[in-house]
Design a protein around this motif. Structure first.
Motif, short mmCIF file in Angstrom:
data_model
loop_
_atom_site.label_atom_id
_atom_site.label_comp_id
_atom_site.label_asym_id
_atom_site.label_seq_id
_atom_site.Cartn_x
_atom_site.Cartn_y
_atom_site.Cartn_z
N ALA A 16 0.83 -1.22 0.00
CA ALA A 16 0.00 0.00 0.00
C ALA A 16 0.85 1.25 0.00
O ALA A 16 1.81 1.37 0.75
N ALA A 17 0.51 2.19 -0.87
CA ALA A 17 1.15 3.50 -0.84
C ALA A 17 0.38 4.41 0.12
O ALA A 17 0.98 5.22 0.83
N LEU A 18 -0.94 4.27 0.11
CA LEU A 18 -1.78 5.04 1.03
C LEU A 18 -2.81 4.12 1.65
O LEU A 18 -3.26 3.16 1.01
N ARG A 19 -3.20 4.48 2.85
CA ARG A 19 -4.18 3.64 3.52
C ARG A 19 -4.98 4.50 4.49
O ARG A 19 -4.41 5.37 5.18
N THR A 20 -6.26 4.27 4.55
CA THR A 20 -7.05 4.88 5.63
C THR A 20 -7.76 3.74 6.35
O THR A 20 -8.19 2.77 5.72
N VAL A 21 -7.85 3.85 7.64
CA VAL A 21 -8.50 2.82 8.45
C VAL A 21 -9.55 3.49 9.32
O VAL A 21 -9.22 4.30 10.20
N ALA A 44 -0.33 2.66 -8.41
CA ALA A 44 -1.65 2.80 -9.05
C ALA A 44 -2.01 4.26 -9.28
O ALA A 44 -1.47 5.16 -8.64
N VAL A 45 -2.92 4.46 -10.22
CA VAL A 45 -3.56 5.77 -10.35
C VAL A 45 -4.97 5.58 -9.82
O VAL A 45 -5.74 4.77 -10.35
N ALA A 183 -6.68 21.50 -20.21
CA ALA A 183 -7.11 20.31 -19.47
C ALA A 183 -6.56 19.05 -20.13
O ALA A 183 -6.09 18.12 -19.46
N PHE A 184 -6.58 19.04 -21.46
CA PHE A 184 -6.05 17.90 -22.21
C PHE A 184 -4.55 17.75 -21.93
O PHE A 184 -4.05 16.64 -21.68
N GLU A 185 -3.83 18.89 -21.94
CA GLU A 185 -2.38 18.83 -21.70
C GLU A 185 -2.08 18.32 -20.28
O GLU A 185 -1.14 17.56 -20.09
N VAL A 186 -2.91 18.75 -19.33
CA VAL A 186 -2.71 18.30 -17.95
C VAL A 186 -2.95 16.79 -17.86
O VAL A 186 -2.18 16.05 -17.24
N ARG A 187 -4.01 16.32 -18.54
CA ARG A 187 -4.28 14.87 -18.54
C ARG A 187 -3.12 14.09 -19.15
O ARG A 187 -2.73 13.05 -18.66
N GLN A 188 -2.58 14.65 -20.24
CA GLN A 188 -1.44 13.99 -20.89
C GLN A 188 -0.25 13.92 -19.94
O GLN A 188 0.46 12.92 -19.89
N LEU A 189 -0.05 15.00 -19.20
CA LEU A 189 1.07 15.04 -18.25
C LEU A 189 0.89 13.97 -17.18
O LEU A 189 1.83 13.23 -16.86
N VAL A 190 -0.32 13.89 -16.64
CA VAL A 190 -0.59 12.89 -15.60
C VAL A 190 -0.38 11.49 -16.16
O VAL A 190 0.23 10.64 -15.51
N LYS A 191 -0.84 11.28 -17.38
CA LYS A 191 -0.66 9.96 -18.00
C LYS A 191 0.83 9.65 -18.19
O LYS A 191 1.26 8.51 -18.01
N ALA A 192 1.59 10.68 -18.55
CA ALA A 192 3.03 10.48 -18.75
C ALA A 192 3.72 10.11 -17.44
O ALA A 192 4.73 9.40 -17.43
N LYS A 193 3.19 10.61 -16.34
CA LYS A 193 3.80 10.34 -15.03
C LYS A 193 3.32 9.01 -14.44
O LYS A 193 3.83 8.56 -13.43
N LYS A 194 2.30 8.45 -15.07
CA LYS A 194 1.68 7.23 -14.59
C LYS A 194 2.67 6.07 -14.62
O LYS A 194 3.54 6.02 -15.46
N GLY A 195 2.51 5.16 -13.66
CA GLY A 195 3.35 3.97 -13.67
C GLY A 195 4.62 4.13 -12.85
O GLY A 195 5.11 3.19 -12.25
N ARG A 196 5.14 5.35 -12.79
CA ARG A 196 6.38 5.55 -12.06
C ARG A 196 6.12 5.94 -10.61
O ARG A 196 7.03 6.07 -9.82
N ARG A 197 4.86 6.22 -10.28
CA ARG A 197 4.53 6.64 -8.92
C ARG A 197 3.05 6.39 -8.66
O ARG A 197 2.30 6.08 -9.59
N THR A 198 2.65 6.52 -7.42
CA THR A 198 1.25 6.39 -7.07
C THR A 198 0.60 7.76 -7.19
O THR A 198 1.13 8.75 -6.68
N ILE A 199 -0.51 7.80 -7.89
CA ILE A 199 -1.20 9.09 -8.06
C ILE A 199 -2.64 8.94 -7.58
O ILE A 199 -3.32 7.97 -7.95
#
Lengths: 327, 279
Positions: A16-21, A44-45, A183-199
């Motif tokens: 787990a990267a994040l958890r709430t209990v 994960a995203v 908004a499209f550019e921001v989505r592309q950026l998030v997608k580009a960062k995907k996989g290398r970290r938890t978002i």
């Protein structure tokens, strides 16, 4: 795979990267977050979804350390979200509606933030420039934050969130108020960062979340009402929906939907023709086949009968799922 | 992983706060008013000081002439010790002490509340211990005030040297001493301002609350003088000026201890409360 069932905590704690209990937050008499337990797997995203007042921004704010929980606990990479020393370089956050400091230039602001992540000045400078380049804001370095447009400010805040390549990034409404191109550019950026970290993304934009996220939790009135992988939530791996031309009816003559022939396709479990929409909903056994195979077979049957098709989707879509759950 | 030193965090926040103060319209305006006002008043005071020194009867030096006044104000020991000071510099010291709280409240009222109101503080709380953030803000606020008052003092020293009849070395020595007196006192006022100001989300409320708190402390001083509770005066930062002007090191130390305690207690309380609250 994330197993996110409320109220019991789920998922593998080790991954787990994040958890709430049993997380709870009260504002006076009002309970904004009510016994929320969820686990976000590393890498994960993850989307936090829900109508206004569902508790997603409050949950987000507790995970970011802005708010203290009234009950239960939250963990980021195994630490309390307020454990700044352990998380300063490992957690990046894009807060919703937080104004950038108007007097600082973009460069000063980003370098200052990078230095607070314990980067020495030359590295902070390099990280700030790289992060600003990522959001296509190289030319804004000497511009005062107070003079940026809303879209530019959002992208600088986004650069701040990804500064120094943190392991976990929390994004609250990353595209809210942006024009479609940005908004499209921001989505592309998030997608580009995907996989290398938890978002983790908290957003009202369900299409965006469906497109970007691997997992999601749907909140309503402070509680998790559904959670799981995006395919599970949208039933994308259980059913396909074929949108038909207006006036299409059940039948065997050309132009009509041969429901019994569709039902005979191997591994199809249910067939439902909704004539008002009109839409053909075909359920299938996901342990035996997948959506792509079923789409091909169903379309073959329909086209052989000269049915006019206007669209095909896998599952119900997150928006429909949300409406089904919270009304 | 090596933990980042809180001192580094505090330094970074302090430096940024100083930059913020002197870039804002309000900071620049207050700086100009303080420095220009100080220059104008000091011209007049230096001229009065010069006239006073020139009109002394033969055989009476300035120290003897001023001693009764300072003795009445500060007591015999301290009065005698500062009797030879240039009148202009002493007046500026008094003006700084009286107007300091006003300058501090106007300069620092939004230092925390402004960033809480606009949620900019959220960019910091992810990367900085909240106590370091408040301490950095308090230090930044104090240094901003010191920079403005030092600027004003330097101009006054220059004018006093240029217009008056006091040797430059004496002007600089008295000037530095009087400025040093204002430093711990303004630290105490800044601590109070940061504590009170950080409790509010709206800068205007913060300004009103700081003004009320400062007035409350002044009322305590007045009550202390009129009642059987003289110890109440210890809560009022300007009370310590007579201790800090004393020629006796132990009394100066007591003054430093008192002002330091107010600054430390208020800033510490501000940091503790800020750590517990939602931002």
């Amino acid at each position: 795979m994330a197993s996110l069932r409320s109220p019991s905590p789920g998922g593998s704690v080790e991954d787990a990267a994040l958890r709430t209990v049993h997380l709870t937050k009260r504002f006076g008499q009002k309970i904004a977050v009510d016994d929320v337990s969820l686990t976000v797997p590393a890498g994960a995203v993850f989307g936090l979804v829900g109508p206004n007042g569902a508790g997603k921004t409050t949950t987000f704010s507790i995970l970011a350390g802005y708010l203290h929980p009234s009950g239960g606990r939250a963990e980021v990479l195994g630490f309390a979200p307020t454990a700044v020393d352990e998380l300063r370089a490992r957690l990046g956050v894009l807060p919703q509606d937080a104004l950038l400091p108007a007097q600082d230039t973009v460069g000063e602001f980003l370098v200052h933030m990078a230095e607070l992540q314990d980067l020495p000045h030359p590295k902070a400078l390099a990280a700030a420039r790289e992060s600003l380049d990522d959001v296509a804001g190289r030319d804004w370095w000497n511009q005062r934050c107070g003079s940026l447009s809303h879209g530019m400010a959002k992208r600088v805040a986004l650069a701040q969130a990804f500064l120094g390549e943190p392991e976990v990034v929390l994004l609250d409404e990353p595209t809210a108020g942006l024009d479609p191109r940005v908004a499209f550019e921001v989505r592309q950026l998030v997608k580009a960062k995907k996989g290398r970290r938890t978002i983790v993304i908290s957003s009202h934009n369900l299409t965006e979340l469906e497109e970007t996220c691997d997992y999601a939790a749907i909140l309503d009135r402070g509680k998790i009402v559904a959670s799981g992988s995006m395919a599970e939530l949208t039933a994308a791996n259980q059913e396909v929906r074929i949108q038909l031309a207006a006036g299409t009816r059940r039948g065997t003559t050309p132009g009509e939907v041969p429901v019994s022939r569709v039902r005979d396709i191997p591994h199809v479990t249910t067939v439902d023709l909704q004539e008002e929409q009109p839409e053909l909903v075909v359920g299938f056994d996901r342990s035996q086949t997948d959506a792509e195979a079923i789409i091909g077979k169903v379309l073959t049957v329909l086209l052989q009968n000269e049915v006019r098709i206007s669209g095909v989707t896998k599952g119900r879509g997150l928006e429909q799922r949300l409406i089904d759950l919270v009304g | 992983m090596r933990a980042m030193s809180p001192l580094v965090e505090i330094r970074l926040v302090t430096v940024r706060e100083l930059r913020r103060s002197f870039r804002s319209f309000k900071g620049v305006l207050l700086g100009i008013i303080a420095i220009a006002g100080g220059a104008g008043v000091s011209m007049l005071l230096a001229w009065i000081d010069r006239a006073k020194r020139e009109s002394l009867p033969p055989g009476i030096d300035i120290e003897a002439a001023q001693e009764p006044f300072f003795t009445a104000s500060y007591g015999e020991e301290t009065g005698k010790a500062i009797a030879a000071c240039p009148y202009a510099l002493w007046t500026i010291l008094v003006a700084t002490l009286w107007l300091g709280p006003l300058l501090i409240s106007l300069l620092d009222y939004d230092t925390v509340s402004g960033e809480v109101q606009h949620r900019s503080v959220r960019f910091w709380t992810v990367r900085t211990r909240r106590s370091s953030y408040i301490l950095g803000k308090a230090l930044g606020a104090w240094f901003s005030v010191l920079a403005v008052t030092l600027g004003m003092n330097v101009i006054v020293w220059g004018v006093t040297i240029g217009v008056g009849k006091v040797p430059p070395a004496q002007v600089l020595a008295w000037g530095a001493r009087f400025f040093a007196v204002t430093m711990p006192i303004s630290a105490a006022w800044c601590g109070v301002a940061v504590l009170v100001g950080s409790l509010f989300r709206t800068p205007m409320l913060s300004l009103l609350a700081i003004s009320a708190a400062f007035s409350g402390l002044w009322i305590l001083r007045v009550v202390a003088g009129l009642s059987d509770w003289p110890w109440l005066a210890y809560a009022y930062p300007n009370f310590y000026d007579s201790l800090l002007l004393s020629p006796r090191p132990s009394t100066v130390a007591l003054g430093l201890l008192g002002t330091g305690a107010i600054a430390a207690l208020t800033t510490g309380a501000g940091a503790s409360l800020f750590r517990m609250r939602d931002v």
